[in-house]
Design a protein around this motif. Structure first.
Motif, short mmCIF file in Angstrom:
data_model
loop_
_atom_site.label_atom_id
_atom_site.label_comp_id
_atom_site.label_asym_id
_atom_site.label_seq_id
_atom_site.Cartn_x
_atom_site.Cartn_y
_atom_site.Cartn_z
N ALA A 1 -6.95 18.00 2.87
CA ALA A 1 -5.59 17.19 2.57
C ALA A 1 -5.39 16.29 3.43
O ALA A 1 -4.82 15.20 3.38
N LEU A 2 -5.65 16.32 4.80
CA LEU A 2 -5.29 15.30 5.81
C LEU A 2 -5.78 14.14 5.49
O LEU A 2 -5.28 13.05 5.98
N VAL A 3 -6.92 14.04 4.76
CA VAL A 3 -7.83 12.81 4.33
C VAL A 3 -7.26 12.20 3.17
O VAL A 3 -7.02 10.92 2.82
N LEU A 4 -7.03 13.06 2.24
CA LEU A 4 -6.92 12.75 0.67
C LEU A 4 -5.11 12.61 0.33
O LEU A 4 -4.96 11.78 -0.32
N ARG A 5 -4.53 13.42 1.03
CA ARG A 5 -3.07 13.37 0.49
C ARG A 5 -2.34 12.05 0.87
O ARG A 5 -2.50 11.56 1.92
N PRO A 6 -1.54 11.67 -0.21
CA PRO A 6 -0.99 10.15 -0.08
C PRO A 6 0.39 10.34 0.87
O PRO A 6 0.55 9.21 1.75
N GLU A 7 0.79 11.36 0.97
CA GLU A 7 1.92 11.59 1.88
C GLU A 7 1.57 11.22 3.38
O GLU A 7 2.08 10.65 4.38
N ILE A 8 0.27 11.73 3.93
CA ILE A 8 -0.21 11.56 5.29
C ILE A 8 -0.77 10.34 5.32
O ILE A 8 -0.54 9.48 6.26
N ARG A 9 -1.52 9.60 4.29
CA ARG A 9 -1.82 8.16 4.48
C ARG A 9 -0.53 7.23 4.62
O ARG A 9 -0.90 6.24 5.18
N LYS A 10 0.37 7.52 3.83
CA LYS A 10 1.64 6.55 3.71
C LYS A 10 2.33 6.70 5.38
O LYS A 10 2.42 5.67 6.00
N GLU B 1 0.57 -1.09 0.12
CA GLU B 1 -0.19 -0.07 0.05
C GLU B 1 0.91 1.08 0.03
O GLU B 1 0.63 2.32 -0.68
N GLN B 2 1.89 1.21 0.73
CA GLN B 2 2.91 2.46 0.93
C GLN B 2 3.65 2.68 -0.69
O GLN B 2 3.82 3.66 -0.95
N ALA B 3 3.68 1.57 -1.32
CA ALA B 3 4.57 1.78 -2.74
C ALA B 3 3.25 2.27 -3.64
O ALA B 3 3.56 3.09 -4.26
N GLU B 4 2.12 1.90 -3.48
CA GLU B 4 1.08 2.54 -4.40
C GLU B 4 0.96 4.15 -3.94
O GLU B 4 0.55 4.87 -4.82
N LEU B 5 1.06 4.54 -2.61
CA LEU B 5 0.76 5.78 -2.23
C LEU B 5 2.18 6.43 -2.66
O LEU B 5 1.96 7.87 -3.06
N MET C 1 5.66 8.08 14.34
CA MET C 1 4.71 9.10 15.00
C MET C 1 5.00 10.51 14.58
O MET C 1 4.35 11.60 14.21
N LEU C 2 6.50 10.83 14.94
CA LEU C 2 7.06 12.07 14.69
C LEU C 2 7.04 12.60 13.18
O LEU C 2 6.84 13.65 12.64
N ASP C 3 7.27 11.56 12.29
CA ASP C 3 7.05 11.70 10.83
C ASP C 3 5.94 12.16 10.23
O ASP C 3 5.39 13.06 9.84
N LEU C 4 4.81 11.42 11.03
CA LEU C 4 3.33 11.84 10.69
C LEU C 4 3.06 13.31 11.22
O LEU C 4 2.74 14.23 10.32
N GLU C 5 3.50 13.83 12.27
CA GLU C 5 3.22 15.24 12.80
C GLU C 5 4.26 15.95 11.66
O GLU C 5 3.45 17.35 11.28
N ASP C 6 5.19 15.60 11.34
CA ASP C 6 6.03 16.35 10.54
C ASP C 6 5.57 16.53 9.07
O ASP C 6 5.37 17.61 8.44
N LYS C 7 4.92 15.51 8.45
CA LYS C 7 4.13 15.62 7.20
C LYS C 7 2.86 16.65 7.39
O LYS C 7 2.76 17.20 6.60
N LYS C 8 2.27 16.55 8.48
CA LYS C 8 1.12 17.24 8.63
C LYS C 8 1.50 18.70 8.54
O LYS C 8 0.65 19.71 8.08
#
Length: 450
Positions: free
Chosen positions: A262-271, A134-138, A353-360
């Motif tokens: 964007a928090l719902v749709l952007r692939p960076e967040i979902r990854k 799934e991450q490769a798809e994102l 978790m830190l990466d998610l906050e950074d992406k946001k």
């Protein structure tokens, strides 16, 4: 007759050549550029291959739940030069013994090994590989978004430069006209040569501005062409759509609503969210190191040899044996390997978790930047509309007064410079407002459409 024939062929070839050269080059729309890039961009192709590789990894993880089954055989030839043992046979009451120094052996086996339970490592490995897929798809989706944004930026820059060249051409034409008028005035003694020199310098400066604008346009076209992975020396141009001032004055979406979408749709967040799931799964895999492993083994085999009088089929039957067994492996001490793996998995969780906050934050900063640019350029555009009208009226009046000798050359050139700058400012703010509004809508989930 032969000469006329050759002349006809030559004329036909010339006409065909002219016809080919006169054909207009293709003009790419924004949608065509995006679609072509999504199909041909090398970075995207690599991302799709990475997705296929991840899919193969998932298939392998699922296959690891099945038992391993193998079939083996061994065939050998031996030689005993000093043996006195042989095979005795009885024929018509007579015992015959034959001694064979060369002999043949064969063995055949079927083996099975099946890990029944290993602390759910195999099950969690499937989960981990599914997350990787799934991450490769994102990743592919992320690269697709990046390419679309870059295409939109270059497309808008090309449209802006085309109009900027039009303004530069108009400015150059006015400078040429002013220089010619200045020469006439010098001849009749109404203008000094020093003032004419300034008009000549202005004309040269405007020519340089025009050439520089044409160079920038060619550079932006080249960048877009490279982004589309187009090769060859064919002319490349884009379609110029009808863009009105109202396009730059459309409503700007609310910043918070764009961010929430964007928090719902952007692939960076979902990854990044999937990375947290992967960290949890890795932790479960690491804890399985404390669990016992249960496996089942089994096998069957037989053999044959030429050192007996029994036939091959009988030997296989009489020599056949089979076994089955279960193995339980209980870890006692593994030199801290499991504890280290658990600690690293927890660190990986924290990093995810830190990466998610950074992406946001990165998403928010990007949207905030686009929103600020859209708002600022829209306000600049509104002001520039009035500024251009004012400068046009002012320059027209200055030109009339200059013709009457009421204004000097410095005032005329200053008025012209102010008018050209106002036109450039209007164009720049117009296209930058349109671009940033489109990018905001793109982050909200809409297609880029100019």
């Amino acid at each position: 007759m032969q000469l006329m024939k050759k002349g006809f062929i030559l004329t036909a070839l010339i006409l065909i050549s002219i016809g080919i050269k006169s054909q207009p080059s293709r003009q790419w729309t924004l949608n065509e550029c995006i679609q072509y890039a999504l199909e041909n961009n090398i970075t995207l192709k690599k991302s799709k291959l990475a997705k296929q590789s991840a899919t193969e990894g998932l298939k392998q993880a699922k296959a690891d739940l099945l038992p391993n089954i193998s079939l083996s055989t061994n065939q050998s030839v031996g030689y005993r030069p000093w043996t006195d043992m042989g095979i005795s046979t009885v024929t018509n009451g007579t015992v015959a013994t034959s001694v064979k120094k060369t002999y043949y052996n064969g063995s055949y086996g079927l083996n099975l090994n099946w890990t029944v339970w290993n602390g759910n490592r195999n099950i969690n490995n499937i989960k981990l590989n599914r997350i990787t897929e799934e991450q490769a798809e994102l990743d592919t989706e992320t690269n697709s978004n990046i390419i679309q944004e870059e295409i939109a930026k270059l497309y808008i820059q090309i449209l802006y430069m085309k109009e900027a060249i039009t303004v530069a051409n108009q400015s150059y034409a006015v400078s040429v006209k002013n220089e010619e008028r200045g020469r006439e005035l010098v001849e009749v003694g109404k203008m000094s040569k020093a003032d004419l020199a300034q008009l000549t310098a202005q004309r040269a400066s405007d020519k340089y501005t025009l050439v520089n604008a044409e160079s920038n346009l060619a550079n932006y076209k080249l960048q877009l062409k490279q982004l589309l992975e187009l090769t060859g020396n064919d002319d490349f141009d884009i379609h110029t759509p009808e863009i009105s001032d109202e396009d730059a004055l459309t409503d700007i979406p609310q910043l918070q609503s764009i961010y929430e979408s964007a928090l719902v749709l952007r692939p960076e967040i979902r990854k990044s969210i999937l990375s947290i799931e992967a960290g949890n799964t890795n932790l479960s895999i690491a804890k399985a190191g404390y669990m016992p492993t249960i496996s089942i083994t089994g096998g069957g085999g037989t053999s044959s040899t030429s050192m007996t009088s029994k036939n091959w089929g009988t030997q296989l039957k009489t020599n056949f044996d089979a076994s089955v067994g279960a193995t339980i492996s209980i870890p006692i001490s593994d030199n801290r390997k499991t504890k280290t793996a658990i600690s690293k998995a927890k660190i990986e969780q924290a990093e995810s978790m830190l990466d998610l906050e950074d992406k946001k934050k990165q998403i928010y900063y990007t949207i905030d930047s686009y929103w600020l640019d859209a708002t600022t350029n829209q306000q600049k555009f509104i002001a520039a509309i009035d500024d251009v009208r004012s400068e046009e009226a002012s320059y027209e009046l200055l030109s009339e007064q200059f013709e009457l000798g009421m204004k000097n050359i410095i005032e005329l050139m200053s008025g012209k410079t102010n008018l050209i700058n106002a036109r450039y400012n209007k164009l720049q703010s117009k296209y930058m407002a349109i671009l940033n509004i489109q990018l905001l809508n793109f982050y909200k989930g809409d297609k880029i459409d100019i």
